[in-house]
Write a protein that holds these residues in place. Structure first.
Motif, PDB file in Angstrom:
ATOM      1  N   LEU A  14       0.827  -1.211   0.000  1.00 28.53           N
ATOM      2  CA  LEU A  14       0.000   0.000   0.000  1.00 28.53           C
ATOM      3  C   LEU A  14       0.861   1.260   0.000  1.00 28.53           C
ATOM      4  CD1 LEU A  14      -2.901  -0.819   2.447  1.00 28.53           C
ATOM      5  CD2 LEU A  14      -3.131   0.054   0.141  1.00 28.53           C
ATOM      6  N   GLY A  15       1.910   1.251   0.795  1.00 24.41           N
ATOM      7  CA  GLY A  15       2.810   2.395   0.841  1.00 24.41           C
ATOM      8  C   GLY A  15       3.472   2.647  -0.502  1.00 24.41           C
ATOM      9  N   GLY A  18       0.760   4.022  -2.865  1.00 24.46           N
ATOM     10  CA  GLY A  18       0.449   5.408  -2.522  1.00 24.46           C
ATOM     11  C   GLY A  18       1.574   6.362  -2.893  1.00 24.46           C
ATOM     12  N   LEU A  21       1.646   6.802  -6.713  1.00 24.21           N
ATOM     13  CA  LEU A  21       0.568   7.689  -7.157  1.00 24.21           C
ATOM     14  C   LEU A  21       0.890   9.147  -6.809  1.00 24.21           C
ATOM     15  CD1 LEU A  21      -2.239   8.095  -8.393  1.00 24.21           C
ATOM     16  CD2 LEU A  21      -3.198   7.677  -6.118  1.00 24.21           C
ATOM     17  N   ALA A  22       1.358   9.387  -5.594  1.00 19.14           N
ATOM     18  CA  ALA A  22       1.687  10.754  -5.178  1.00 19.14           C
ATOM     19  C   ALA A  22       2.835  11.313  -6.018  1.00 19.14           C
ATOM     20  CB  ALA A  22       2.046  10.780  -3.696  1.00 19.14           C
ATOM     21  N   TRP A  31       6.792  10.016  -1.482  1.00 13.60           N
ATOM     22  CA  TRP A  31       6.974   8.668  -0.933  1.00 13.60           C
ATOM     23  C   TRP A  31       6.570   8.603   0.538  1.00 13.60           C
ATOM     24  CZ3 TRP A  31       7.031   5.449  -4.629  1.00 13.60           C
ATOM     25  CH2 TRP A  31       7.550   5.832  -5.857  1.00 13.60           C
ATOM     26  N   GLY A  34       2.320  10.020   0.254  1.00 12.54           N
ATOM     27  CA  GLY A  34       1.510   9.053  -0.498  1.00 12.54           C
ATOM     28  C   GLY A  34       1.322   7.760   0.281  1.00 12.54           C
ATOM     29  N   ALA A  35       2.414   7.275   0.856  1.00  9.49           N
ATOM     30  CA  ALA A  35       2.337   6.046   1.654  1.00  9.49           C
ATOM     31  C   ALA A  35       1.459   6.257   2.884  1.00  9.49           C
ATOM     32  CB  ALA A  35       3.734   5.599   2.064  1.00  9.49           C
ATOM     33  N   LEU A  37      -0.999   8.467   3.297  1.00  8.93           N
ATOM     34  CA  LEU A  37      -2.403   8.594   2.906  1.00  8.93           C
ATOM     35  C   LEU A  37      -3.006   7.246   2.523  1.00  8.93           C
ATOM     36  CD1 LEU A  37      -2.249  11.921   0.866  1.00  8.93           C
ATOM     37  CD2 LEU A  37      -3.293  11.564   3.105  1.00  8.93           C
ATOM     38  N   ALA A  38      -2.268   6.436   1.790  1.00 12.07           N
ATOM     39  CA  ALA A  38      -2.785   5.137   1.351  1.00 12.07           C
ATOM     40  C   ALA A  38      -3.022   4.201   2.531  1.00 12.07           C
ATOM     41  CB  ALA A  38      -1.822   4.494   0.348  1.00 12.07           C
ATOM     42  N   THR A  39      -2.064   4.119   3.447  1.00 13.28           N
ATOM     43  CA  THR A  39      -2.229   3.215   4.582  1.00 13.28           C
ATOM     44  C   THR A  39      -3.282   3.735   5.562  1.00 13.28           C
ATOM     45  OG1 THR A  39      -0.306   4.238   5.654  1.00 13.28           O
ATOM     46  CG2 THR A  39       0.073   2.196   4.442  1.00 13.28           C
TER      47      THR A  39
END
Length: 134
Positions: A14-15, A18, A21-22, A31, A34-35, A37-39
């Motif tokens: 997930l990290g 994310g 994507l970021a 890094w 994004g990580a 927010l995703a987690t």
């Protein structure tokens, strides 16, 4: 060792997703943010994610290096121009911390330790390190 690594794989995947994507969107600190927010989104959605236990200190070092690498010599040369805003931020941070601790103690009914950890900037880092020493 292998089982603890396998438990971390969903969070790591997930990290990575994310962060990718970021990065593609051009967000700052992709890094890290994004990580995060995703987690966070996955956790709020009910997914059970595991955090590192043995490698916790190493992870905190990596995060510190990532944040520190954003500071360049050119940036430090501009500190004089920011002195007033830095002083205002220091006073505002202290005021918000004091209010947060007071609020947590008086209105929230939390213990002094809990209120302090919740109200001090960077308290989360300290709290995540405590289990490693207990």
């Amino acid at each position: 060792m292998l089982s603890s690594l396998l438990r971390l794989l969903p969070a790591l995947a997930l990290g990575l997703a994310g962060g990718t994507l970021a990065f593609a969107l051009g967000l700052p600190l992709p890094w890290l943010l994004g990580a995060m927010l995703a987690t966070t989104a996955a956790s709020l959605a009910g997914m059970e994610l595991h955090s590192p236990t043995r490698s916790r200190q190493g992870v905190l070092v990596v995060i510190g290096v990532m944040l520190g690498s954003a500071f360049t010599p050119e940036l430090s040369g501009a500190l004089g121009r920011w002195s007033l805003s830095l002083a205002i931020m220091l006073v505002a941070t202290a005021a918000m911390m004091l209010f947060s601790v007071w609020f947590s103690r008086r209105l929230g009914g939390y213990s002094a330790d809990t209120a302090l950890y919740a109200g001090v900037p960077g308290g989360v880092s300290l709290v995540t390190m405590i289990p490693a020493y207990s």
